[in-house]
Design a protein around this motif. Structure first.
Motif, PDB file in Angstrom:
ATOM      1  N   ARG A  14     -23.083  56.710 -61.529  1.00 46.79           N
ATOM      2  CA  ARG A  14     -23.668  57.795 -62.307  1.00 46.79           C
ATOM      3  C   ARG A  14     -25.183  57.750 -62.146  1.00 46.79           C
ATOM      4  NH1 ARG A  14     -23.921  59.014 -68.866  1.00 46.79           N
ATOM      5  NH2 ARG A  14     -23.990  61.286 -68.648  1.00 46.79           N
ATOM      6  N   PHE A  15     -25.759  58.847 -61.746  1.00 46.32           N
ATOM      7  CA  PHE A  15     -27.186  58.846 -61.442  1.00 46.32           C
ATOM      8  C   PHE A  15     -27.815  60.210 -61.713  1.00 46.32           C
ATOM      9  CE2 PHE A  15     -24.912  60.130 -57.653  1.00 46.32           C
ATOM     10  CZ  PHE A  15     -25.630  61.219 -57.179  1.00 46.32           C
ATOM     11  N   THR A  26      -5.334  36.166 -56.038  1.00 45.64           N
ATOM     12  CA  THR A  26      -5.164  34.848 -56.651  1.00 45.64           C
ATOM     13  C   THR A  26      -6.410  34.409 -57.422  1.00 45.64           C
ATOM     14  OG1 THR A  26      -5.904  33.830 -54.583  1.00 45.64           O
ATOM     15  CG2 THR A  26      -3.523  34.083 -54.911  1.00 45.64           C
ATOM     16  N   ALA A  27      -7.397  35.276 -57.558  1.00 46.98           N
ATOM     17  CA  ALA A  27      -8.652  34.910 -58.213  1.00 46.98           C
ATOM     18  C   ALA A  27      -8.412  34.412 -59.631  1.00 46.98           C
ATOM     19  CB  ALA A  27      -9.602  36.102 -58.230  1.00 46.98           C
ATOM     20  N   ARG A  28      -9.042  33.304 -59.982  1.00 51.36           N
ATOM     21  CA  ARG A  28      -8.923  32.755 -61.338  1.00 51.36           C
ATOM     22  C   ARG A  28      -9.978  33.364 -62.260  1.00 51.36           C
ATOM     23  NH1 ARG A  28      -9.543  26.556 -60.933  1.00 51.36           N
ATOM     24  NH2 ARG A  28      -8.812  26.629 -63.101  1.00 51.36           N
ATOM     25  N   ILE A  29     -11.011  33.927 -61.684  1.00 47.02           N
ATOM     26  CA  ILE A  29     -12.114  34.475 -62.464  1.00 47.02           C
ATOM     27  C   ILE A  29     -12.412  35.894 -62.001  1.00 47.02           C
ATOM     28  CG2 ILE A  29     -13.747  33.355 -60.898  1.00 47.02           C
ATOM     29  CD1 ILE A  29     -15.727  33.186 -63.205  1.00 47.02           C
ATOM     30  N   VAL A  30     -12.654  36.797 -62.949  1.00 47.20           N
ATOM     31  CA  VAL A  30     -12.989  38.186 -62.644  1.00 47.20           C
ATOM     32  C   VAL A  30     -14.346  38.504 -63.274  1.00 47.20           C
ATOM     33  CG1 VAL A  30     -12.366  40.602 -62.981  1.00 47.20           C
ATOM     34  CG2 VAL A  30     -10.589  38.928 -62.487  1.00 47.20           C
ATOM     35  N   PHE A  31     -15.229  39.052 -62.466  1.00 49.26           N
ATOM     36  CA  PHE A  31     -16.527  39.503 -62.945  1.00 49.26           C
ATOM     37  C   PHE A  31     -16.493  41.018 -63.086  1.00 49.26           C
ATOM     38  CE2 PHE A  31     -17.375  35.465 -60.957  1.00 49.26           C
ATOM     39  CZ  PHE A  31     -18.307  34.862 -61.807  1.00 49.26           C
ATOM     40  N   VAL A  32     -16.890  41.507 -64.261  1.00 49.15           N
ATOM     41  CA  VAL A  32     -16.866  42.944 -64.529  1.00 49.15           C
ATOM     42  C   VAL A  32     -18.278  43.405 -64.858  1.00 49.15           C
ATOM     43  CG1 VAL A  32     -15.884  44.809 -65.897  1.00 49.15           C
ATOM     44  CG2 VAL A  32     -14.517  42.757 -65.434  1.00 49.15           C
ATOM     45  N   GLY A  33     -18.818  44.275 -64.027  1.00 47.76           N
ATOM     46  CA  GLY A  33     -20.124  44.860 -64.281  1.00 47.76           C
ATOM     47  C   GLY A  33     -19.998  46.220 -64.930  1.00 47.76           C
ATOM     48  N   GLU A  34     -21.102  46.937 -64.956  1.00 49.26           N
ATOM     49  CA  GLU A  34     -21.133  48.252 -65.600  1.00 49.26           C
ATOM     50  C   GLU A  34     -20.569  49.333 -64.687  1.00 49.26           C
ATOM     51  OE1 GLU A  34     -24.704  51.223 -65.947  1.00 49.26           O
ATOM     52  OE2 GLU A  34     -24.957  49.690 -67.484  1.00 49.26           O
ATOM     53  N   GLN A  35     -21.222  49.532 -63.556  1.00 43.05           N
ATOM     54  CA  GLN A  35     -20.844  50.561 -62.585  1.00 43.05           C
ATOM     55  C   GLN A  35     -21.521  50.219 -61.266  1.00 43.05           C
ATOM     56  OE1 GLN A  35     -22.461  54.444 -63.490  1.00 43.05           O
ATOM     57  NE2 GLN A  35     -24.558  53.722 -63.478  1.00 43.05           N
ATOM     58  N   PRO A  36     -21.054  50.800 -60.156  1.00 42.18           N
ATOM     59  CA  PRO A  36     -21.749  50.566 -58.892  1.00 42.18           C
ATOM     60  C   PRO A  36     -23.151  51.174 -58.918  1.00 42.18           C
ATOM     61  CG  PRO A  36     -20.073  52.268 -58.653  1.00 42.18           C
ATOM     62  CD  PRO A  36     -19.879  51.674 -60.008  1.00 42.18           C
ATOM     63  N   GLY A  37     -24.055  50.576 -58.165  1.00 38.61           N
ATOM     64  CA  GLY A  37     -25.395  51.131 -58.012  1.00 38.61           C
ATOM     65  C   GLY A  37     -25.504  51.946 -56.736  1.00 38.61           C
ATOM     66  N   ARG A  74     -32.112  58.333 -56.259  1.00 40.85           N
ATOM     67  CA  ARG A  74     -31.035  58.525 -57.219  1.00 40.85           C
ATOM     68  C   ARG A  74     -31.212  57.462 -58.305  1.00 40.85           C
ATOM     69  NH1 ARG A  74     -25.419  58.873 -54.108  1.00 40.85           N
ATOM     70  NH2 ARG A  74     -25.980  56.737 -53.552  1.00 40.85           N
ATOM     71  N   ILE A  75     -31.592  57.892 -59.489  1.00 43.36           N
ATOM     72  CA  ILE A  75     -31.916  56.978 -60.571  1.00 43.36           C
ATOM     73  C   ILE A  75     -30.672  56.677 -61.401  1.00 43.36           C
ATOM     74  CG2 ILE A  75     -33.419  56.555 -62.543  1.00 43.36           C
ATOM     75  CD1 ILE A  75     -34.857  56.822 -59.845  1.00 43.36           C
ATOM     76  N   HIS A  76     -30.393  55.400 -61.568  1.00 45.38           N
ATOM     77  CA  HIS A  76     -29.238  54.949 -62.349  1.00 45.38           C
ATOM     78  C   HIS A  76     -29.243  55.549 -63.742  1.00 45.38           C
ATOM     79  CE1 HIS A  76     -27.785  52.166 -65.511  1.00 45.38           C
ATOM     80  NE2 HIS A  76     -26.779  51.935 -64.695  1.00 45.38           N
ATOM     81  N   GLN A  77     -28.082  55.987 -64.176  1.00 53.24           N
ATOM     82  CA  GLN A  77     -27.885  56.485 -65.528  1.00 53.24           C
ATOM     83  C   GLN A  77     -26.662  55.793 -66.105  1.00 53.24           C
ATOM     84  OE1 GLN A  77     -27.393  60.725 -65.783  1.00 53.24           O
ATOM     85  NE2 GLN A  77     -27.404  60.757 -68.012  1.00 53.24           N
ATOM     86  N   SER A  78     -26.794  55.190 -67.274  1.00 53.87           N
ATOM     87  CA  SER A  78     -25.680  54.442 -67.853  1.00 53.87           C
ATOM     88  C   SER A  78     -24.472  55.349 -68.076  1.00 53.87           C
ATOM     89  CB  SER A  78     -26.094  53.811 -69.186  1.00 53.87           C
ATOM     90  OG  SER A  78     -27.077  52.820 -68.986  1.00 53.87           O
TER      91      SER A  78
END
Length: 218
Positions: A96-97, A43-54, A104-108
């Motif tokens: 992705r890392f 029922t969420a009225r707002i959705v937050f979308v990030g890049e990827q999990p860390g 484990r270094i984040h990689q876009s």
């Protein structure tokens, strides 16, 4: 690339989450600990979308539970948005890392990873039908708004938007035209990377963007 993501048709969020756990649509599933699907009420009225999990999210199997998630919680509280009433997810569902020693270094993620995960994101939107979508960071904004979108120039603006997998002008249950809005702001991790002397201002700017969303929802 592996087989196309087996996204079940007309499924609820629990069924989507279960199916996504076995997705091998790109190579990221193999080194990652697990799929990190979105979380929150249907029922969420707002959705937050990030890049990827860390790294923290990859280990926990939940989105935005690490340092970035804690900062997002603070920003939502300051903007008077209850996270329990929001749905949080990422454009890419695997971490992705690059391994460097024990770290484990984040990689876009690349365009191919965004493309592979897009059916899952579209399925989430089909269930949620949110009023407002907030893109956290440039990767999410470029994926959902426009490849030419620039956070520095266009952040904090509510824009009319059509979720992937839907048709512009679809009616809601009451017969009125349904309208979803999108807004982009800084990713919490970018605030954390800001030099300490400028971090408070970066946080305040993110909160100001979120207050635009709070006002729209009110």
């Amino acid at each position: 690339m592996s087989e196309t993501a087996p996204v079940p048709h007309d499924a609820g969020l629990p069924q989507l989450r279960e199916a996504a756990a076995g997705c091998h649509a790109c190579e990221l599933w193999e080194p990652a600990t697990q799929t990190v699907f979105g979380e929150g009420p249907e029922t969420a009225r707002i959705v937050f979308v990030g890049e990827q999990p860390g790294d923290s999210e990859d280990r926990a199997g939940e989105p935005f539970v690490g340092p970035s998630g804690k900062l997002l919680d603070r920003a939502l509280e300051a903007a008077r948005i209850d996270r329990r009433d929001a749905y949080v997810t990422n454009a890419v569902k695997h971490f992705r890392f690059t391994p460097t020693g024990k770290r484990r270094i984040h990689q876009s993620p690349g365009a191919e990873h965004l493309h592979a995960c897009r059916p899952w994101l579209a399925a989430e939107f089909a269930v949620l039908q949110p009023e407002v979508v907030v893109c956290l960071g440039a990767v999410a904004a470029k994926a959902l708004i426009s490849p030419s979108f620039r956070i520095t120039r266009e952040r904090g603006q509510l824009l009319p938007w059509t979720p992937p997998g839907t048709t512009p002008g679809e009616d809601d249950e009451d017969g009125a035209p349904a309208q979803t809005w999108v807004l982009a702001t800084t990713h919490p991790s970018a605030v954390l990377r800001t030099p300490e002397e400028d971090r408070a201002a970066a946080f305040d700017a993110m909160v100001a963007d979120l207050r635009v969303v709070a006002t729209a929802l009110a």
